[in-house]
Design a protein around this motif. Structure first.
Motif, PDB file in Angstrom:
ATOM      1  N   VAL A  51       0.118   9.892 -10.987  1.00 50.44           N
ATOM      2  CA  VAL A  51      -1.172  10.176 -11.619  1.00 50.44           C
ATOM      3  C   VAL A  51      -1.787  11.448 -11.056  1.00 50.44           C
ATOM      4  O   VAL A  51      -2.349  12.270 -11.803  1.00 50.44           O
ATOM      5  N   ILE A  52      -1.706  11.639  -9.751  1.00 50.43           N
ATOM      6  CA  ILE A  52      -2.358  12.796  -9.126  1.00 50.43           C
ATOM      7  C   ILE A  52      -1.726  14.091  -9.604  1.00 50.43           C
ATOM      8  O   ILE A  52      -2.434  15.054  -9.965  1.00 50.43           O
ATOM      9  N   ASN A  53      -0.393  14.162  -9.632  1.00 51.68           N
ATOM     10  CA  ASN A  53       0.274  15.373 -10.108  1.00 51.68           C
ATOM     11  C   ASN A  53       0.015  15.611 -11.592  1.00 51.68           C
ATOM     12  O   ASN A  53      -0.189  16.761 -12.028  1.00 51.68           O
ATOM     13  N   GLN A  54       0.015  14.556 -12.384  1.00 47.04           N
ATOM     14  CA  GLN A  54      -0.268  14.721 -13.807  1.00 47.04           C
ATOM     15  C   GLN A  54      -1.680  15.246 -14.022  1.00 47.04           C
ATOM     16  O   GLN A  54      -1.916  16.097 -14.893  1.00 47.04           O
ATOM     17  N   LEU A  55      -2.626  14.760 -13.238  1.00 43.67           N
ATOM     18  CA  LEU A  55      -4.005  15.227 -13.358  1.00 43.67           C
ATOM     19  C   LEU A  55      -4.129  16.686 -12.952  1.00 43.67           C
ATOM     20  O   LEU A  55      -4.810  17.474 -13.623  1.00 43.67           O
ATOM     21  N   LEU A  56      -3.462  17.073 -11.855  1.00 49.70           N
ATOM     22  CA  LEU A  56      -3.526  18.462 -11.401  1.00 49.70           C
ATOM     23  C   LEU A  56      -2.900  19.417 -12.419  1.00 49.70           C
ATOM     24  O   LEU A  56      -3.424  20.510 -12.663  1.00 49.70           O
ATOM     25  N   VAL A  57      -1.793  18.996 -12.998  1.00 47.70           N
ATOM     26  CA  VAL A  57      -1.126  19.843 -13.990  1.00 47.70           C
ATOM     27  C   VAL A  57      -1.949  19.937 -15.265  1.00 47.70           C
ATOM     28  O   VAL A  57      -2.103  21.014 -15.858  1.00 47.70           O
ATOM     29  N   SER A  58      -2.513  18.817 -15.712  1.00 51.59           N
ATOM     30  CA  SER A  58      -3.306  18.817 -16.949  1.00 51.59           C
ATOM     31  C   SER A  58      -4.576  19.646 -16.805  1.00 51.59           C
ATOM     32  O   SER A  58      -5.053  20.230 -17.789  1.00 51.59           O
ATOM     33  N   LEU A  59      -5.121  19.715 -15.613  1.00 50.67           N
ATOM     34  CA  LEU A  59      -6.314  20.539 -15.366  1.00 50.67           C
ATOM     35  C   LEU A  59      -5.958  21.983 -15.042  1.00 50.67           C
ATOM     36  O   LEU A  59      -6.854  22.786 -14.739  1.00 50.67           O
ATOM     37  N   HIS A  60      -4.656  22.290 -15.074  1.00 52.90           N
ATOM     38  CA  HIS A  60      -4.156  23.644 -14.802  1.00 52.90           C
ATOM     39  C   HIS A  60      -4.526  24.121 -13.391  1.00 52.90           C
ATOM     40  O   HIS A  60      -4.705  25.318 -13.161  1.00 52.90           O
ATOM     41  N   LEU A  61      -4.625  23.160 -12.464  1.00 49.56           N
ATOM     42  CA  LEU A  61      -4.866  23.537 -11.073  1.00 49.56           C
ATOM     43  C   LEU A  61      -3.565  23.929 -10.378  1.00 49.56           C
ATOM     44  O   LEU A  61      -3.578  24.702  -9.410  1.00 49.56           O
ATOM     45  N   VAL A  62      -2.456  23.399 -10.852  1.00 56.18           N
ATOM     46  CA  VAL A  62      -1.129  23.780 -10.355  1.00 56.18           C
ATOM     47  C   VAL A  62      -0.217  23.967 -11.550  1.00 56.18           C
ATOM     48  O   VAL A  62      -0.426  23.381 -12.619  1.00 56.18           O
ATOM     49  N   LYS A  63       0.810  24.789 -11.362  1.00 55.30           N
ATOM     50  CA  LYS A  63       1.741  25.043 -12.457  1.00 55.30           C
ATOM     51  C   LYS A  63       2.833  23.989 -12.531  1.00 55.30           C
ATOM     52  O   LYS A  63       3.349  23.706 -13.620  1.00 55.30           O
ATOM     53  N   PRO A  65       4.430  20.162 -10.471  1.00 58.18           N
ATOM     54  CA  PRO A  65       4.056  19.065  -9.565  1.00 58.18           C
ATOM     55  C   PRO A  65       4.312  19.426  -8.098  1.00 58.18           C
ATOM     56  O   PRO A  65       5.264  20.133  -7.761  1.00 58.18           O
ATOM     57  N   ILE A  66       3.432  18.934  -7.245  1.00 58.33           N
ATOM     58  CA  ILE A  66       3.539  19.161  -5.805  1.00 58.33           C
ATOM     59  C   ILE A  66       4.353  18.031  -5.180  1.00 58.33           C
ATOM     60  O   ILE A  66       4.112  16.852  -5.475  1.00 58.33           O
ATOM     61  N   GLN A  67       5.287  18.388  -4.338  1.00 57.77           N
ATOM     62  CA  GLN A  67       6.084  17.390  -3.630  1.00 57.77           C
ATOM     63  C   GLN A  67       5.337  16.988  -2.355  1.00 57.77           C
ATOM     64  O   GLN A  67       5.611  17.482  -1.267  1.00 57.77           O
ATOM     65  N   PHE A  68       4.379  16.083  -2.507  1.00 60.78           N
ATOM     66  CA  PHE A  68       3.516  15.728  -1.392  1.00 60.78           C
ATOM     67  C   PHE A  68       4.296  15.146  -0.210  1.00 60.78           C
ATOM     68  O   PHE A  68       4.121  15.555   0.934  1.00 60.78           O
ATOM     69  N   LEU A  69       5.153  14.180  -0.497  1.00 57.48           N
ATOM     70  CA  LEU A  69       5.840  13.457   0.564  1.00 57.48           C
ATOM     71  C   LEU A  69       7.060  14.201   1.096  1.00 57.48           C
ATOM     72  O   LEU A  69       7.748  13.693   1.989  1.00 57.48           O
ATOM     73  N   ALA A  92       0.830  -1.208   0.000  1.00 60.61           N
ATOM     74  CA  ALA A  92       0.000   0.000   0.000  1.00 60.61           C
ATOM     75  C   ALA A  92       0.863   1.257   0.000  1.00 60.61           C
ATOM     76  O   ALA A  92       0.552   2.239  -0.695  1.00 60.61           O
ATOM     77  N   ALA A  93       1.953   1.256   0.766  1.00 59.48           N
ATOM     78  CA  ALA A  93       2.834   2.429   0.809  1.00 59.48           C
ATOM     79  C   ALA A  93       3.482   2.679  -0.542  1.00 59.48           C
ATOM     80  O   ALA A  93       3.623   3.834  -0.971  1.00 59.48           O
ATOM     81  N   ASN A  94       3.868   1.612  -1.227  1.00 61.28           N
ATOM     82  CA  ASN A  94       4.447   1.785  -2.570  1.00 61.28           C
ATOM     83  C   ASN A  94       3.426   2.349  -3.545  1.00 61.28           C
ATOM     84  O   ASN A  94       3.763   3.180  -4.402  1.00 61.28           O
ATOM     85  N   VAL A  95       2.194   1.911  -3.431  1.00 59.32           N
ATOM     86  CA  VAL A  95       1.133   2.457  -4.287  1.00 59.32           C
ATOM     87  C   VAL A  95       0.945   3.942  -4.009  1.00 59.32           C
ATOM     88  O   VAL A  95       0.837   4.769  -4.929  1.00 59.32           O
ATOM     89  N   ILE A  96       0.909   4.310  -2.731  1.00 58.02           N
ATOM     90  CA  ILE A  96       0.711   5.706  -2.354  1.00 58.02           C
ATOM     91  C   ILE A  96       1.882   6.567  -2.817  1.00 58.02           C
ATOM     92  O   ILE A  96       1.692   7.674  -3.342  1.00 58.02           O
ATOM     93  N   VAL A  97       3.111   6.067  -2.637  1.00 62.49           N
ATOM     94  CA  VAL A  97       4.292   6.819  -3.080  1.00 62.49           C
ATOM     95  C   VAL A  97       4.265   7.015  -4.586  1.00 62.49           C
ATOM     96  O   VAL A  97       4.579   8.109  -5.095  1.00 62.49           O
ATOM     97  N   THR A  98       3.866   5.988  -5.322  1.00 61.49           N
ATOM     98  CA  THR A  98       3.799   6.100  -6.783  1.00 61.49           C
ATOM     99  C   THR A  98       2.742   7.117  -7.213  1.00 61.49           C
ATOM    100  O   THR A  98       2.972   7.930  -8.117  1.00 61.49           O
ATOM    101  N   LEU A  99       1.586   7.089  -6.555  1.00 61.44           N
ATOM    102  CA  LEU A  99       0.521   8.018  -6.912  1.00 61.44           C
ATOM    103  C   LEU A  99       0.887   9.470  -6.602  1.00 61.44           C
ATOM    104  O   LEU A  99       0.506  10.390  -7.330  1.00 61.44           O
ATOM    105  N   LEU A 100       1.634   9.674  -5.500  1.00 56.72           N
ATOM    106  CA  LEU A 100       1.931  11.033  -5.046  1.00 56.72           C
ATOM    107  C   LEU A 100       3.281  11.544  -5.526  1.00 56.72           C
ATOM    108  O   LEU A 100       3.674  12.656  -5.158  1.00 56.72           O
ATOM    109  N   SER A 101       3.997  10.761  -6.318  1.00 58.37           N
ATOM    110  CA  SER A 101       5.291  11.221  -6.808  1.00 58.37           C
ATOM    111  C   SER A 101       5.117  12.376  -7.794  1.00 58.37           C
ATOM    112  O   SER A 101       4.009  12.670  -8.253  1.00 58.37           O
ATOM    113  N   SER A 102       6.212  13.026  -8.115  1.00 59.21           N
ATOM    114  CA  SER A 102       6.138  14.179  -9.017  1.00 59.21           C
ATOM    115  C   SER A 102       5.633  13.797 -10.401  1.00 59.21           C
ATOM    116  O   SER A 102       5.042  14.622 -11.104  1.00 59.21           O
ATOM    117  N   GLN A 103       5.847  12.547 -10.804  1.00 57.34           N
ATOM    118  CA  GLN A 103       5.351  12.062 -12.088  1.00 57.34           C
ATOM    119  C   GLN A 103       4.154  11.136 -11.914  1.00 57.34           C
ATOM    120  O   GLN A 103       3.778  10.426 -12.849  1.00 57.34           O
TER     121      GLN A 103
END
Length: 324
Positions: free
Chosen positions: A160-172, A174-178, A147-158
């Protein structure tokens, strides 16, 4: 004379009651035999190791002798390790992180399974209902390593979550979540909720299954919609279960966890990720301060016990429902 007769009657009543209890025990002897293995396991693995609590009050260090020789011949220091923990600079940070992560997990994770159980109960399609229920409690059976590896992968700079935020122009960018300490508490809270929500919903679904169907029929006769049936029938019937689980949840307020923090933390967020369990592991095992780690763990257990007793007494007084 009257007092003696009263004592004799009391003795006779007590003997009769004891006889009835013994007779009932003989009738249920096979049931007692069935619970005997569980009783023995609890005695060995839950109560047996409690003699190790004595380590909190000594200055134990492994030496050349056997464990028991070193354990019972170490210097008795009383509450010195507890005072050391309370006066150390780590106490505030560790308690802040533990309470923040636990309370956020409780805020998000306690109502989530209730809402999920209510939603699943309202689904009428059998196949879709079973599919949703299976998918919801599947994360509970995944180890925190995966589960931790899944979460780290999702929240990494590349991820899915960062790609979605950037593609929707919500952030300029990627966010360094961790790497953001202020976000770490929320990441832990959402991770705990996601992982345990479906499994905890099973308890509420079982309670819902025990509700008398005639209550729903009476509500429909009175013209209640499905929303009103859920609000006036289902939720009141779930109240005893909610109260019991809330008491247990409050008792775990200092049990923020270990696996998720240890696997998701890094040096940049250690100030926000270090909780009692990881702190105990680091000092008690990695640094060899066994007595200090035992003292911190005992402090957590005592606080949890006191919280359960107080909340249980309050619930019994206010709601007339309690754990015991």
């Amino acid at each position: 004379m009257e007092a003696r007769m009263e004592r004799q009657r009391g003795t006779g009543y007590g003997a009769a009651a004891a006889g009835r209890r013994w007779k009932r025990a003989k009738q249920q002897k096979y049931l007692y035999l069935m619970i005997l293995p569980a009783f023995v396991c609890t005695l060995i693995f839950a109560y047996g190791p409690m003699f190790g609590l004595y380590m909190s009050f000594i200055n134990y260090s492994p030496g050349g002798g056997t464990f028991f020789h070193q354990f019972f011949h170490s210097d008795f220091v009383g509450t010195e390790w507890f005072r050391y923990f309370f006066t150390s600079g780590d106490f505030y940070t560790v308690m802040r992180n533990t309470l923040a992560q636990s309370l956020l997990s409780l805020l998000l994770g306690f109502p989530a399974p209730i809402i999920l159980a209510l939603m699943i109960n309202e689904v009428r399609g059998g196949i879709f209902k079973r599919t949703v229920q299976t998918m919801s409690y599947l994360p509970h059976f995944i180890s925190w390593v995966i589960a931790a590896n899944v979460i780290v992968t999702l929240l990494s700079s590349q991820g899915v979550i960062n790609q979605l935020l950037v593609s929707l122009h919500l952030v300029k960018e990627p966010i360094q979540f961790l790497q953001n300490g202020h976000m770490f508490w929320w990441i832990i809270a959402f991770s705990n909720t996601w992982k345990d929500m479906g499994f905890n919903a099973i308890i509420y679904l079982a309670a819902i299954a025990g509700i008398n169907p005639e209550l729903y029929e009476a509500a429909r006769v009175d013209g209640a919609s499905r929303w009103r049936q859920m609000w006036n029938v289902t939720l009141p019937a779930l109240k005893p279960t909610i109260v019991i689980l809330s008491i247990l949840a409050v008792g775990n307020v200092l049990n923020a966890g270990f696996d998720q923090q240890y696997l998701l933390q890094n040096t940049t967020v250690l100030k926000y990720s270090d909780v009692i369990d990881t702190y105990t592991y680091r000092y008690g095992l990695q640094n060899g301060m066994f007595s200090y780690g035992a003292a911190v763990g005992l402090f957590k257990s005592v606080v949890a016990f006191v919280l359960v007793v107080l909340v249980n007494a309050w619930s019994r007084k206010v709601n007339e429902q309690s754990l015991y």
